[in-house]
Design a protein around this motif. Structure first.
Motif, PDB file in Angstrom:
ATOM      1  N   GLN A   2      37.818 -11.668 -16.216  1.00 52.06           N
ATOM      2  CA  GLN A   2      38.901 -12.138 -17.213  1.00 52.06           C
ATOM      3  C   GLN A   2      39.456 -13.341 -16.988  1.00 52.06           C
ATOM      4  O   GLN A   2      39.755 -14.124 -15.930  1.00 52.06           O
ATOM      5  N   ILE A   3      39.329 -14.230 -18.247  1.00 56.22           N
ATOM      6  CA  ILE A   3      39.568 -15.617 -18.317  1.00 56.22           C
ATOM      7  C   ILE A   3      40.721 -15.864 -19.216  1.00 56.22           C
ATOM      8  O   ILE A   3      40.720 -15.334 -20.477  1.00 56.22           O
ATOM      9  N   HIS A  57      41.901 -20.184 -16.566  1.00 54.92           N
ATOM     10  CA  HIS A  57      42.253 -19.566 -15.264  1.00 54.92           C
ATOM     11  C   HIS A  57      41.438 -18.409 -15.135  1.00 54.92           C
ATOM     12  O   HIS A  57      41.161 -17.591 -15.946  1.00 54.92           O
ATOM     13  N   HIS A  58      41.135 -18.198 -13.763  1.00 54.91           N
ATOM     14  CA  HIS A  58      40.371 -16.797 -13.525  1.00 54.91           C
ATOM     15  C   HIS A  58      40.946 -16.466 -11.912  1.00 54.91           C
ATOM     16  O   HIS A  58      41.058 -17.273 -11.068  1.00 54.91           O
ATOM     17  N   ALA A  59      41.680 -15.258 -11.732  1.00 55.82           N
ATOM     18  CA  ALA A  59      41.993 -14.656 -10.573  1.00 55.82           C
ATOM     19  C   ALA A  59      42.793 -15.747  -9.785  1.00 55.82           C
ATOM     20  O   ALA A  59      42.819 -16.087  -8.715  1.00 55.82           O
ATOM     21  N   ILE A 112      28.961 -20.827 -18.525  1.00 60.35           N
ATOM     22  CA  ILE A 112      28.961 -20.210 -19.778  1.00 60.35           C
ATOM     23  C   ILE A 112      30.230 -19.474 -20.064  1.00 60.35           C
ATOM     24  O   ILE A 112      30.662 -19.775 -21.201  1.00 60.35           O
ATOM     25  N   LYS A 113      30.418 -18.447 -19.355  1.00 60.30           N
ATOM     26  CA  LYS A 113      31.540 -17.753 -19.627  1.00 60.30           C
ATOM     27  C   LYS A 113      32.890 -18.468 -19.935  1.00 60.30           C
ATOM     28  O   LYS A 113      33.715 -18.280 -20.588  1.00 60.30           O
TER      29      LYS A 113
END
Length: 416
Positions: A2-3, A57-59, A112-113
């Motif tokens: 989840q980004i 942002h992630h986590a 990449i993501k």
């Protein structure tokens, strides 16, 4: 994964630097996406430009950042449209600083993501449906290909991508270190011969010495001489050098020295023979990758074999090999000397991503047609040249048996 991506106004400079340096340490950054370049670039931007901070942002942690400026571009070469520029402005006076190996600053392992999410946010979550990334590193090539190859059923998320390729020329210094006969043995015989003859001629003036600036003050002094020599070379061609005479360029590179020298990220070399200047080189250093940025060369010192550029770069390669660096990079640009002195090539591309639509499609198709026409014209020119050469060979073969043929007049009749 989840980004979440947001587009923010810039925080205070100190806060931004701390956040950028923190992510930079976790990213596969180039010098051009390090704070040592980005921070100096921000300082020379015209006051009317308002860069914004794109953050992924992630986590609960920052995994991607980039600075974008809203400018103007043209569709079909006449229709003005808004455009995001990544670490650039769309203004020649500023962009002639020439960023390379450009791209989003992204944490390792999520390239990449995260880049997809950041690109998608700019194209589909803002009112601006176009982003230009000048001279991007090859890490963005996969992103460009994947964006182009999205299936038709994802029409709402489709983007049109136009990529223009460039080549960076470099020397693999690890390969030089393992070569029993050294750097010159990796080059062509003709290039080796030119360098050796020129070095021998310079040595008649005295010892060839490479001196690296050891203090910021000495680096500024070397840069002053470099600018003077570089400007003289360009004036001799009837042109003015932006590097030597642009106030923006001067302020920017003075700031790069001030902020990057103590970190070992700036290298300014003086090459001399018997105490006489041969030339100066200004290089940017990041994680063992030395990128040549600019030179000031003194021409006319030798009556023969006067090749200060070949000599300076050859000695700089040896200098950086001994310093333990991994690559000496001549940067993008198709110049013969870069090809002659390099052992390795790497692609860079300028990518233009556009939200799908009728006008962007028409723009893409017309550009493709124009490129194809240029391709056909080049093939026609080569065909005519081959035809003319074949005709000359035939005429020369016939002439000895008594045919009175004016070969030159006949060839002149062939269209160019």
């Amino acid at each position: 994964m989840q980004i979440t991506v947001t587009l923010e106004t810039l925080p205070p400079r100190g806060v931004l630097e701390a956040r950028w340096r923190d992510l930079e340490a976790r990213a596969n950054a180039s010098f051009y996406t390090s704070w040592s370049w980005i921070g100096c670039w921000l300082q020379v931007l015209p006051a009317n430009l308002a860069p914004q901070l794109l953050v992924a942002h992630h986590a609960g942690r920052t995994v991607g950042m980039g600075l974008v400026i809203k400018g103007k571009a043209k569709l079909l070469q006449i229709i003005p449209v808004p455009c995001w520029y990544l670490h650039a402005t769309g203004l020649e006076a500023v962009d002639e600083l020439t960023i390379e190996y450009n791209g989003f600053l992204v944490e390792r392992g999520h390239d990449i993501k995260v880049k997809h999410a950041m690109l998608d946010h700019l194209l589909h979550q803002t009112s601006v449906g176009r982003i230009e990334i000048k001279l991007a590193s090859r890490q963005l090539d996969m992103l460009a290909r994947q964006t182009t190859q999205k299936p038709a059923w994802q029409a709402g998320k489709n983007a049109i991508v136009r990529s223009t390729g460039f080549t960076s020329y470099m020397v693999n210094l690890d390969q030089v270190r393992t070569s029993a006969k050294g750097y010159l043995s990796l080059l062509s015989g003709n290039t080796r011969s030119q360098i050796r003859r020129s070095m021998a001629a310079y040595k008649e003036l005295g010892e060839l010495v490479v001196e690296e600036a050891r203090t910021p003050e000495q680096a500024h002094a070397f840069m002053a001489e470099l600018r003077k020599l570089h400007g003289q070379t360009w004036l001799g061609r009837g042109e003015r050098s932006g590097f030597s005479f642009s106030p923006i360029a001067r302020q920017f590179h003075d700031q790069v020295i001030e902020h990057g020298f103590a970190r070992g990220e700036v290298q300014v070399l003086r090459i001399s023979a018997g105490g006489q200047d041969v030339g100066y080189l200004y290089n940017l250093v990041h994680r063992g990758h030395v990128v040549y940025y600019q030179s000031g060369l003194r021409y006319g010192v030798l009556p023969k074999h006067d090749r200060p550029g070949l000599v300076c770069h050859s000695l700089a390669v040896e200098h950086n090999t001994q310093a333990g660096h991994h690559f000496y990079d001549f940067a993008a640009g198709n110049y013969r000397y870069k090809d002659s002195l390099s052992t390795h090539k790497e692609p860079q591309h300028t990518h233009v991503f556009q939200r799908d639509g009728v006008l962007p499609r028409l723009d893409r198709d017309l550009r493709a047609l124009k490129s194809q026409i240029r391709h056909w014209r080049e093939h026609l020119r080569l065909w005519r040249k081959c035809t003319a050469q074949s005709a000359m060979s035939t005429l020369l073969a016939l002439t000895p048996i008594g045919l009175d043929i004016d070969c030159v007049s006949l060839l002149q009749a062939i269209p160019p």
